[in-house]
Scaffold this active site. Sequence first.
Site, short mmCIF file in Angstrom:
data_model
loop_
_atom_site.label_atom_id
_atom_site.label_comp_id
_atom_site.label_asym_id
_atom_site.label_seq_id
_atom_site.Cartn_x
_atom_site.Cartn_y
_atom_site.Cartn_z
N VAL A 1 0.84 -1.19 0.00
CA VAL A 1 0.00 0.00 0.00
C VAL A 1 0.88 1.24 0.00
O VAL A 1 1.88 1.30 0.73
CB VAL A 1 -0.91 0.02 1.26
CG1 VAL A 1 -1.72 1.32 1.31
CG2 VAL A 1 -1.84 -1.18 1.27
N CYS A 2 0.50 2.23 -0.80
CA CYS A 2 1.15 3.54 -0.75
C CYS A 2 0.07 4.60 -0.93
O CYS A 2 -1.12 4.32 -0.76
CB CYS A 2 2.24 3.66 -1.80
SG CYS A 2 1.63 3.64 -3.51
N ALA A 3 0.45 5.82 -1.25
CA ALA A 3 -0.53 6.89 -1.37
C ALA A 3 -1.47 6.69 -2.55
O ALA A 3 -2.70 6.79 -2.42
CB ALA A 3 0.18 8.24 -1.48
N MET B 1 -4.00 4.52 -0.81
CA MET B 1 -4.83 5.14 0.22
C MET B 1 -5.84 6.11 -0.40
O MET B 1 -6.89 6.37 0.20
CB MET B 1 -3.95 5.86 1.23
CG MET B 1 -3.09 4.94 2.08
SD MET B 1 -4.05 3.76 3.09
CE MET B 1 -4.75 4.88 4.33
#
Length: 376
Positions: free
Chosen positions: A72-74, A100
């Site tokens: 998961v990242c931005a 996210m």
Amino acid sequence: MAIRTISAAELHRKMDSGESLFILDVRNPEEYQDWKIEGNQLRSINIPYFDFLDDNDALYADLPKDTEIITVCAKGGSAQMVAELLEQRGYDVSVLEGGMLAWSQFYVPVTIVEDENLKLIQFNRLAKGCLSYMVISDGKALVVDPSRHVDEYLRVAEQEGAQIEHIMDTHLHADHITGGPELAQKTGATYYISASEMQGSDRPYEPLEKHSMIQFGQVNVKVLAIPTPGHTPGSMSFLVNDQFLLSGDTIFVGGLGRPDLGGKAREWAQALYDTVFRTIAQLSDDVLVLPAHYADIQEINASGYVGETLGEIRRKNEIMRTEDRETFTETVANSVGATPPNYEDIVSINRGVLSVSPEKATELEIGPNRCAIHHT
């Protein structure tokens, strides 16, 4: 072979099924500490993506080889890069599509009650801890505290065969952009909010102060507007059929609304005292409190929604029993935490005096809600 992706909806289905999940969040530590994906059967660790650029074997020591790893990242790009490195080392890996950003725009509708009089649905915007509601009776619907992704409400109303006729905001929200005016425009419904929240606005709305009762449907579902200042001066709560208190940010399952965003913490805490010990005190213990936010995943009950009877909240929540006005005021005024980021811009947007693009709106809303004071 392309790395697998998983959508926000698929991730939630896995979480909801009780499956054990492993999240590798590759954002900066500050971003991770401030706001991350949480769940009961979910293990999450943070290793910033730039650490993986050094090809350090020690980074992989805490990563399981026998469990799917969801990176998961931005927005998804950095997570994709890390996932490729993990796959090269033999890990079972997938990427949260959209990161996210996508998670922040995912909603879960849950039916709280359905009987001969009404159907009450809670919309949980999981990443924000934002809650909104739809009350349906005889093919007509009321929506309370809608977020800006109005298609979520239009879709459910269509599924239920209901026409949205009334839309209410309990107060002028500071952590997310309301969908009320847009939803009203798309449906022809009336948008209600307190006039004291909309000073200086030329946005069309119906002042809640003009209505002590709003009825719709053949079964006369009653929605009683209760002035509950404290979080904001014009906060309102709505008592539906004398059973369900849609409490906005006044009363939460685990706390009270913060009174400091207007720069008058003590003054507004005094108003909150009057709300708790005069207005709310008149309601019975079996009234179900349904707030506009929650701060902890543990507040989602076994039935899948956030809510608690007023009696249980009074029993568990010490501040609800602190009848000494000065002690209450000091405790509440001194218990506020970090202010919601960008809240002044968000308030201006919600008042209708500032307009932004959808991309800017998404940027402004990133992060958790910070509207509750917890005194469990």
